[in-house]
Design a protein around this motif. Structure first.
Motif, PDB file in Angstrom:
ATOM      1  N   MET A 142     -22.819  -1.668  -1.745  1.00  0.00           N
ATOM      2  CA  MET A 142     -22.602  -2.752  -0.806  1.00  0.00           C
ATOM      3  C   MET A 142     -21.122  -2.783  -0.425  1.00  0.00           C
ATOM      4  O   MET A 142     -20.249  -2.643  -1.266  1.00  0.00           O
ATOM      5  CB  MET A 142     -23.019  -4.073  -1.450  1.00  0.00           C
ATOM      6  CG  MET A 142     -22.889  -5.260  -0.548  1.00  0.00           C
ATOM      7  SD  MET A 142     -23.815  -6.649  -1.241  1.00  0.00           S
ATOM      8  CE  MET A 142     -24.264  -7.469   0.245  1.00  0.00           C
ATOM      9  N   SER A 143     -20.863  -2.981   0.853  1.00  0.00           N
ATOM     10  CA  SER A 143     -19.497  -2.945   1.362  1.00  0.00           C
ATOM     11  C   SER A 143     -19.055  -4.334   1.807  1.00  0.00           C
ATOM     12  O   SER A 143     -19.837  -5.090   2.371  1.00  0.00           O
ATOM     13  CB  SER A 143     -19.428  -1.961   2.531  1.00  0.00           C
ATOM     14  OG  SER A 143     -18.109  -1.834   2.973  1.00  0.00           O
ATOM     15  N   THR A 144     -17.806  -4.656   1.534  1.00  0.00           N
ATOM     16  CA  THR A 144     -17.218  -5.929   1.937  1.00  0.00           C
ATOM     17  C   THR A 144     -16.110  -5.661   2.939  1.00  0.00           C
ATOM     18  O   THR A 144     -15.224  -4.842   2.671  1.00  0.00           O
ATOM     19  CB  THR A 144     -16.617  -6.661   0.715  1.00  0.00           C
ATOM     20  OG1 THR A 144     -17.654  -6.925  -0.224  1.00  0.00           O
ATOM     21  CG2 THR A 144     -15.962  -7.969   1.123  1.00  0.00           C
ATOM     22  N   GLU A 145     -16.167  -6.328   4.081  1.00  0.00           N
ATOM     23  CA  GLU A 145     -15.075  -6.236   5.039  1.00  0.00           C
ATOM     24  C   GLU A 145     -13.942  -7.129   4.560  1.00  0.00           C
ATOM     25  O   GLU A 145     -14.151  -8.300   4.264  1.00  0.00           O
ATOM     26  CB  GLU A 145     -15.531  -6.680   6.428  1.00  0.00           C
ATOM     27  CG  GLU A 145     -16.481  -5.711   7.085  1.00  0.00           C
ATOM     28  CD  GLU A 145     -16.761  -6.076   8.547  1.00  0.00           C
ATOM     29  OE1 GLU A 145     -16.363  -7.176   8.994  1.00  0.00           O
ATOM     30  OE2 GLU A 145     -17.389  -5.243   9.218  1.00  0.00           O
ATOM     31  N   VAL A 146     -12.743  -6.548   4.441  1.00  0.00           N
ATOM     32  CA  VAL A 146     -11.565  -7.300   4.007  1.00  0.00           C
ATOM     33  C   VAL A 146     -10.681  -7.512   5.231  1.00  0.00           C
ATOM     34  O   VAL A 146     -10.214  -6.548   5.845  1.00  0.00           O
ATOM     35  CB  VAL A 146     -10.804  -6.552   2.896  1.00  0.00           C
ATOM     36  CG1 VAL A 146      -9.550  -7.313   2.491  1.00  0.00           C
ATOM     37  CG2 VAL A 146     -11.721  -6.337   1.685  1.00  0.00           C
ATOM     38  N   GLY A 147     -10.485  -8.784   5.577  1.00  0.00           N
ATOM     39  CA  GLY A 147      -9.715  -9.116   6.767  1.00  0.00           C
ATOM     40  C   GLY A 147      -8.255  -9.367   6.445  1.00  0.00           C
ATOM     41  O   GLY A 147      -7.869  -9.570   5.293  1.00  0.00           O
ATOM     42  N   SER A 148      -7.443  -9.369   7.488  1.00  0.00           N
ATOM     43  CA  SER A 148      -6.019  -9.647   7.314  1.00  0.00           C
ATOM     44  C   SER A 148      -5.811 -11.139   7.092  1.00  0.00           C
ATOM     45  O   SER A 148      -6.345 -11.956   7.835  1.00  0.00           O
ATOM     46  CB  SER A 148      -5.234  -9.202   8.543  1.00  0.00           C
ATOM     47  OG  SER A 148      -3.859  -9.439   8.329  1.00  0.00           O
ATOM     48  N   PRO A 149      -5.003 -11.504   6.093  1.00  0.00           N
ATOM     49  CA  PRO A 149      -4.731 -12.922   5.861  1.00  0.00           C
ATOM     50  C   PRO A 149      -3.741 -13.511   6.861  1.00  0.00           C
ATOM     51  O   PRO A 149      -3.659 -14.719   7.019  1.00  0.00           O
ATOM     52  CB  PRO A 149      -4.158 -12.942   4.447  1.00  0.00           C
ATOM     53  CG  PRO A 149      -3.558 -11.581   4.275  1.00  0.00           C
ATOM     54  CD  PRO A 149      -4.420 -10.642   5.071  1.00  0.00           C
ATOM     55  N   PHE A 171      -2.803 -15.558  -4.053  1.00  0.00           N
ATOM     56  CA  PHE A 171      -4.122 -16.009  -4.479  1.00  0.00           C
ATOM     57  C   PHE A 171      -5.063 -14.815  -4.617  1.00  0.00           C
ATOM     58  O   PHE A 171      -4.807 -13.747  -4.065  1.00  0.00           O
ATOM     59  CB  PHE A 171      -4.702 -17.056  -3.514  1.00  0.00           C
ATOM     60  CG  PHE A 171      -4.864 -16.588  -2.086  1.00  0.00           C
ATOM     61  CD1 PHE A 171      -6.063 -16.033  -1.640  1.00  0.00           C
ATOM     62  CD2 PHE A 171      -3.834 -16.734  -1.178  1.00  0.00           C
ATOM     63  CE1 PHE A 171      -6.214 -15.622  -0.329  1.00  0.00           C
ATOM     64  CE2 PHE A 171      -3.968 -16.330   0.139  1.00  0.00           C
ATOM     65  CZ  PHE A 171      -5.174 -15.768   0.566  1.00  0.00           C
ATOM     66  N   VAL A 172      -6.125 -15.031  -5.411  1.00  0.00           N
ATOM     67  CA  VAL A 172      -7.158 -14.021  -5.599  1.00  0.00           C
ATOM     68  C   VAL A 172      -8.496 -14.665  -5.262  1.00  0.00           C
ATOM     69  O   VAL A 172      -8.795 -15.773  -5.718  1.00  0.00           O
ATOM     70  CB  VAL A 172      -7.193 -13.490  -7.051  1.00  0.00           C
ATOM     71  CG1 VAL A 172      -8.368 -12.534  -7.261  1.00  0.00           C
ATOM     72  CG2 VAL A 172      -5.876 -12.808  -7.407  1.00  0.00           C
ATOM     73  N   ILE A 173      -9.300 -13.938  -4.482  1.00  0.00           N
ATOM     74  CA  ILE A 173     -10.659 -14.383  -4.180  1.00  0.00           C
ATOM     75  C   ILE A 173     -11.619 -13.349  -4.734  1.00  0.00           C
ATOM     76  O   ILE A 173     -11.510 -12.153  -4.427  1.00  0.00           O
ATOM     77  CB  ILE A 173     -10.869 -14.561  -2.666  1.00  0.00           C
ATOM     78  CG1 ILE A 173      -9.946 -15.664  -2.147  1.00  0.00           C
ATOM     79  CG2 ILE A 173     -12.340 -14.878  -2.364  1.00  0.00           C
ATOM     80  CD1 ILE A 173     -10.007 -15.887  -0.660  1.00  0.00           C
ATOM     81  N   ALA A 174     -12.546 -13.818  -5.584  1.00  0.00           N
ATOM     82  CA  ALA A 174     -13.634 -12.965  -6.055  1.00  0.00           C
ATOM     83  C   ALA A 174     -14.669 -12.940  -4.936  1.00  0.00           C
ATOM     84  O   ALA A 174     -15.246 -13.974  -4.588  1.00  0.00           O
ATOM     85  CB  ALA A 174     -14.229 -13.519  -7.341  1.00  0.00           C
ATOM     86  N   ALA A 175     -14.850 -11.775  -4.343  1.00  0.00           N
ATOM     87  CA  ALA A 175     -15.728 -11.645  -3.177  1.00  0.00           C
ATOM     88  C   ALA A 175     -17.187 -11.851  -3.562  1.00  0.00           C
ATOM     89  O   ALA A 175     -17.634 -11.403  -4.617  1.00  0.00           O
ATOM     90  CB  ALA A 175     -15.540 -10.277  -2.536  1.00  0.00           C
ATOM     91  N   SER A 176     -17.907 -12.511  -2.689  1.00  0.00           N
ATOM     92  CA  SER A 176     -19.337 -12.766  -2.911  1.00  0.00           C
ATOM     93  C   SER A 176     -20.108 -11.473  -3.138  1.00  0.00           C
ATOM     94  O   SER A 176     -21.036 -11.424  -3.938  1.00  0.00           O
ATOM     95  CB  SER A 176     -19.934 -13.509  -1.706  1.00  0.00           C
ATOM     96  OG  SER A 176     -19.235 -14.702  -1.468  1.00  0.00           O
ATOM     97  N   ALA A 177     -19.723 -10.407  -2.440  1.00  0.00           N
ATOM     98  CA  ALA A 177     -20.426  -9.138  -2.521  1.00  0.00           C
ATOM     99  C   ALA A 177     -19.890  -8.235  -3.634  1.00  0.00           C
ATOM    100  O   ALA A 177     -20.326  -7.095  -3.762  1.00  0.00           O
ATOM    101  CB  ALA A 177     -20.342  -8.416  -1.181  1.00  0.00           C
ATOM    102  N   GLY A 178     -18.951  -8.722  -4.422  1.00  0.00           N
ATOM    103  CA  GLY A 178     -18.390  -7.920  -5.508  1.00  0.00           C
ATOM    104  C   GLY A 178     -16.950  -7.544  -5.239  1.00  0.00           C
ATOM    105  O   GLY A 178     -16.530  -7.450  -4.086  1.00  0.00           O
ATOM    106  N   GLY A 179     -16.194  -7.370  -6.313  1.00  0.00           N
ATOM    107  CA  GLY A 179     -14.778  -7.041  -6.197  1.00  0.00           C
ATOM    108  C   GLY A 179     -13.942  -8.297  -6.046  1.00  0.00           C
ATOM    109  O   GLY A 179     -14.461  -9.403  -5.868  1.00  0.00           O
ATOM    110  N   ALA A 180     -12.637  -8.140  -6.139  1.00  0.00           N
ATOM    111  CA  ALA A 180     -11.711  -9.259  -5.993  1.00  0.00           C
ATOM    112  C   ALA A 180     -10.526  -8.791  -5.165  1.00  0.00           C
ATOM    113  O   ALA A 180     -10.085  -7.647  -5.284  1.00  0.00           O
ATOM    114  CB  ALA A 180     -11.242  -9.754  -7.355  1.00  0.00           C
TER     115      ALA A 180
END
Length: 151
Positions: A1-8, A60-69
């Motif tokens: 499963m892939s998570t799109e990581v956006g620019s903050p 800050f750290v966000i634990a992604a819903s789809a896995g990973g942080a």
């Protein structure tokens, strides 16, 4: 499963190796990209949907819903500002959506105090090969795709 990581933040993307801190430039905490912010005061948004597991005024750290942080660090050595110039909009433990406002800050003010405003965005403890579609040397707006993270 892939998570799109956006620019903050809005700015110019660059390699982590360009960050003036070996913890990030040598990918000691994980792979990712950095964003050199453009403009003055603005909002920092969540790069992924998930839970805020670590929250400081400068990072800050966000634990992604789809896995990973994903770790977002606002500037280098900005912990020394002791929160001055940073306004938090969420609390540790909050569920957030990608693109949700997390912190307001002013990169120009950070630079005027002698700190780099570059923002590392790191997939914590992920193998480098779990990142794809890295958008280096690209002008981005807050929320635009930086990379995909395969969890």
């Amino acid at each position: 499963m892939s998570t799109e990581v956006g620019s903050p933040v809005a700015g110019l993307t660059t390699a982590l190796s360009d960050v003036p801190d070996p913890v990030f430039s040598q990918a000691m905490v994980g792979p990712g990209l950095a964003v050199k912010p453009t403009g003055g005061a603005g909002d920092v948004v969540a790069p992924v949907a998930g839970e805020v597991v670590t929250l400081h005024p400068h990072a800050f750290v966000i634990a992604a819903s789809a896995g990973g942080a994903v770790l977002v660090h606002l500037g280098i050595d900005t912990v020394k500002l002791k929160g001055e110039g940073f306004t938090l909009h969420v609390e540790k433990g909050d569920a957030v959506e990608a693109g949700q406002k997390i912190i307001t800050w002013n990169p120009t003010e950070v630079e005027s105090q002698g700190y780099a405003s570059i923002c590392p965005v790191v997939a914590l403890e992920a193998p480098a090969e779990s990142l794809s579609d890295l958008r280096e040397d690209t002008q981005v707006l807050a929320g635009d795709l930086l990379f995909n993270l395969d969890a």
